[in-house]
Scaffold this motif. Structure first.
Motif, PDB file in Angstrom:
ATOM      1  N   ASP A   1     -13.074  12.871  13.677  1.00 37.33           N
ATOM      2  CA  ASP A   1     -14.328  13.198  12.722  1.00 37.33           C
ATOM      3  C   ASP A   1     -13.765  13.966  11.697  1.00 37.33           C
ATOM      4  O   ASP A   1     -13.832  15.062  12.454  1.00 37.33           O
ATOM      5  CB  ASP A   1     -15.531  13.132  13.430  1.00 37.33           C
ATOM      6  N   CYS A   2     -13.223  13.632  10.257  1.00 39.59           N
ATOM      7  CA  CYS A   2     -12.733  14.687   9.247  1.00 39.59           C
ATOM      8  C   CYS A   2     -14.336  15.584   8.941  1.00 39.59           C
ATOM      9  O   CYS A   2     -13.708  16.321   8.091  1.00 39.59           O
ATOM     10  CB  CYS A   2     -12.996  13.872   8.467  1.00 39.59           C
TER      11      CYS A   2
ATOM     12  N   PHE B   1      -8.331  11.035   7.110  1.00 36.05           N
ATOM     13  CA  PHE B   1      -9.456   9.648   6.471  1.00 36.05           C
ATOM     14  C   PHE B   1      -7.955   8.684   6.766  1.00 36.05           C
ATOM     15  O   PHE B   1      -7.494   7.590   5.364  1.00 36.05           O
ATOM     16  CB  PHE B   1     -10.059   9.561   5.717  1.00 36.05           C
ATOM     17  N   CYS B   2      -7.267   8.468   7.455  1.00 36.65           N
ATOM     18  CA  CYS B   2      -5.646   7.869   7.275  1.00 36.65           C
ATOM     19  C   CYS B   2      -5.423   6.616   7.504  1.00 36.65           C
ATOM     20  O   CYS B   2      -4.485   5.713   7.369  1.00 36.65           O
ATOM     21  CB  CYS B   2      -4.339   8.857   7.779  1.00 36.65           C
TER      22      CYS B   2
ATOM     23  N   GLN C   1      -7.022   9.491   0.830  1.00 32.04           N
ATOM     24  CA  GLN C   1      -6.847   8.722  -0.590  1.00 32.04           C
ATOM     25  C   GLN C   1      -7.319   7.568   0.407  1.00 32.04           C
ATOM     26  O   GLN C   1      -7.643   7.048   1.157  1.00 32.04           O
ATOM     27  CB  GLN C   1      -5.716   8.476  -0.150  1.00 32.04           C
TER      28      GLN C   1
ATOM     29  N   LEU D   1     -18.448   8.577   3.653  1.00 29.04           N
ATOM     30  CA  LEU D   1     -19.270   9.816   4.343  1.00 29.04           C
ATOM     31  C   LEU D   1     -20.700   8.637   4.323  1.00 29.04           C
ATOM     32  O   LEU D   1     -20.879   8.198   3.398  1.00 29.04           O
ATOM     33  CB  LEU D   1     -19.089  10.166   3.865  1.00 29.04           C
TER      34      LEU D   1
ATOM     35  N   GLY E   1     -10.993   7.785   1.570  1.00 31.94           N
ATOM     36  CA  GLY E   1     -11.832   8.218   3.130  1.00 31.94           C
ATOM     37  C   GLY E   1     -13.207   8.579   2.097  1.00 31.94           C
ATOM     38  O   GLY E   1     -13.859   8.165   2.949  1.00 31.94           O
TER      39      GLY E   1
ATOM     40  N   LEU F   1      -7.410   1.117  13.740  1.00 32.89           N
ATOM     41  CA  LEU F   1      -6.471   1.771  12.840  1.00 32.89           C
ATOM     42  C   LEU F   1      -5.493   2.534  12.936  1.00 32.89           C
ATOM     43  O   LEU F   1      -4.310   2.415  13.078  1.00 32.89           O
ATOM     44  CB  LEU F   1      -7.434   2.312  11.384  1.00 32.89           C
TER      45      LEU F   1
ATOM     46  N   ASN G   1      -0.998   4.254   6.610  1.00 34.81           N
ATOM     47  CA  ASN G   1       0.352   4.143   5.258  1.00 34.81           C
ATOM     48  C   ASN G   1       0.051   5.288   4.347  1.00 34.81           C
ATOM     49  O   ASN G   1       1.747   5.304   3.296  1.00 34.81           O
ATOM     50  CB  ASN G   1      -0.286   2.545   4.108  1.00 34.81           C
TER      51      ASN G   1
ATOM     52  N   GLU H   1       1.222  -1.347   0.056  1.00 36.31           N
ATOM     53  CA  GLU H   1       0.129   0.264  -0.233  1.00 36.31           C
ATOM     54  C   GLU H   1       0.993   0.942   0.061  1.00 36.31           C
ATOM     55  O   GLU H   1       0.174   2.460  -0.991  1.00 36.31           O
ATOM     56  CB  GLU H   1      -1.131   0.159   1.128  1.00 36.31           C
TER      57      GLU H   1
ATOM     58  N   ASP I   1      -8.258   9.883  11.782  1.00 32.71           N
ATOM     59  CA  ASP I   1      -8.951   9.143  10.939  1.00 32.71           C
ATOM     60  C   ASP I   1     -10.201   8.740  12.685  1.00 32.71           C
ATOM     61  O   ASP I   1      -9.613   9.262  13.359  1.00 32.71           O
ATOM     62  CB  ASP I   1      -8.510   7.629  11.008  1.00 32.71           C
ATOM     63  N   TYR I   2     -11.324   8.489  12.407  1.00 33.05           N
ATOM     64  CA  TYR I   2     -12.090   7.931  13.899  1.00 33.05           C
ATOM     65  C   TYR I   2     -12.333   6.748  14.244  1.00 33.05           C
ATOM     66  O   TYR I   2     -12.517   6.535  15.377  1.00 33.05           O
ATOM     67  CB  TYR I   2     -12.993   9.179  13.599  1.00 33.05           C
ATOM     68  N   SER I   3     -10.659   6.002  13.669  1.00 39.09           N
ATOM     69  CA  SER I   3     -11.067   4.649  14.046  1.00 39.09           C
ATOM     70  C   SER I   3      -9.559   4.582  14.586  1.00 39.09           C
ATOM     71  O   SER I   3      -8.778   4.338  14.401  1.00 39.09           O
ATOM     72  CB  SER I   3     -11.152   3.517  12.574  1.00 39.09           C
TER      73      SER I   3
ATOM     74  N   GLU J   1      -3.054  13.932   6.545  1.00 38.80           N
ATOM     75  CA  GLU J   1      -3.851  13.356   6.294  1.00 38.80           C
ATOM     76  C   GLU J   1      -5.133  13.252   6.707  1.00 38.80           C
ATOM     77  O   GLU J   1      -5.096  12.100   7.902  1.00 38.80           O
ATOM     78  CB  GLU J   1      -3.357  11.774   4.994  1.00 38.80           C
TER      79      GLU J   1
END
Ligand SMILES: C[S@@+](CC[C@H](N)C(=O)[O-])C[C@H]1O[C@@H](n2cnc3c(N)ncnc32)[C@H](O)[C@@H]1O
Length: 229
Positions: A100-101, A59-60, A117, A123, A119, A86, A64, A33, A81-83, A57
């Protein structure tokens, strides 16, 4: 890593989310990736961007894209990122924030480049969540700042990939296709909503940014826009 509570944009159900995350992690190795992201960034002109730029970045995911930016020489990096699961997999030096983006945790006009990239198609509501997210990107970018987007796009190539991924014999024979099909199954609502509204997406981007690059080929939207000076 900063940690803030998850927001209401979280997809329904932790188990759905964890099945998606597991499929995402077996779709390709981090090394593959990162190579893909480096190639994309070069294609989008990143070699010409100032290396001292402050880059975020959004929704990163597992970061990667941040590794790719770092390998291209960018050092002032942040990710959102909201995870938490991850983000916890990211091992680089960028400052990462769980948020939250649609409500970015940065002051107005404070960053030079924002990148996404794969993300925006997660939504939940189009066009409202897309508009909120893009308004946030505009708010956070400095005048003249860049926004780079790479997202899926319904071209003949992508239709072919879908056909092969959901054809049981090919899906069973190739683990990567099964991972792709599993991800699509678990994000189907947002994925199909995104692919089904190309004009809404393009208008939302083109009405907010001066277009530097925009193409829709081989299953991808590739866009670089500048915030007004
Ligand atoms: C396909 S992944 C992006 C992968 C990423 N480019 C990478 O390098 O790992 C999509 C990501 O969007 C995140 N996401 C979806 N909606 C979000 C939102 N509203 N705010 C923040 N992150 C979100 C998911 O948690 C997931 O990590």
């Amino acid at each position: 890593m900063n940690s803030e509570p998850k927001n209401s944009g979280t997809p329904a159900g932790d188990s759905v989310q964890s099945v998606w995350e597991a499929a995402y992690q077996r779709f390709e190795t981090p090394e593959a990736e990162i190579r893909k992201f480096i190639a994309r960034l070069r294609e989008m002109g990143a070699e010409e961007w100032p290396r001292n730029a402050e880059v975020v970045e959004i929704f990163c995911g597992r970061g990667n894209g941040l590794h790719a930016l770092s390998q291209l020489g960018f050092a002032r990096l942040e990710g959102v990122d909201y995870s938490p699961a991850l983000l916890a997999r990211y091992t680089g030096s960028a400052k990462c924030t769980v948020a939250d983006c649609r409500a970015l945790p940065f002051p107005d006009s404070s960053r030079d480049i924002l990148v996404v990239q794969g993300g925006l198609h997660h939504l939940l509501e189009l066009p409202s969540d897309l508009e909120r997210s893009l308004d946030e990107v505009v708010r956070v970018l400095r005048p003249g700042g860049r926004f780079m987007v790479v997202e899926p796009w319904l071209t003949p190539f992508l239709r072919f990939v879908h056909a092969v991924a959901f054809f049981p014999p090919t899906r069973a024979a190739w683990g990567k296709l099964d991972a792709l099909a599993t991800m699509i199954e678990h994000e189907r609502t947002t994925y199909e909503q995104w692919l089904g509204q190309p004009e809404v997406v393009l208008n939302a981007l083109k009405s907010r940014f001066r277009v530097e690059r925009c193409s829709t080929t081989f299953g991808k939207l590739r866009f670089v826009g500048r915030k007004a000076d």
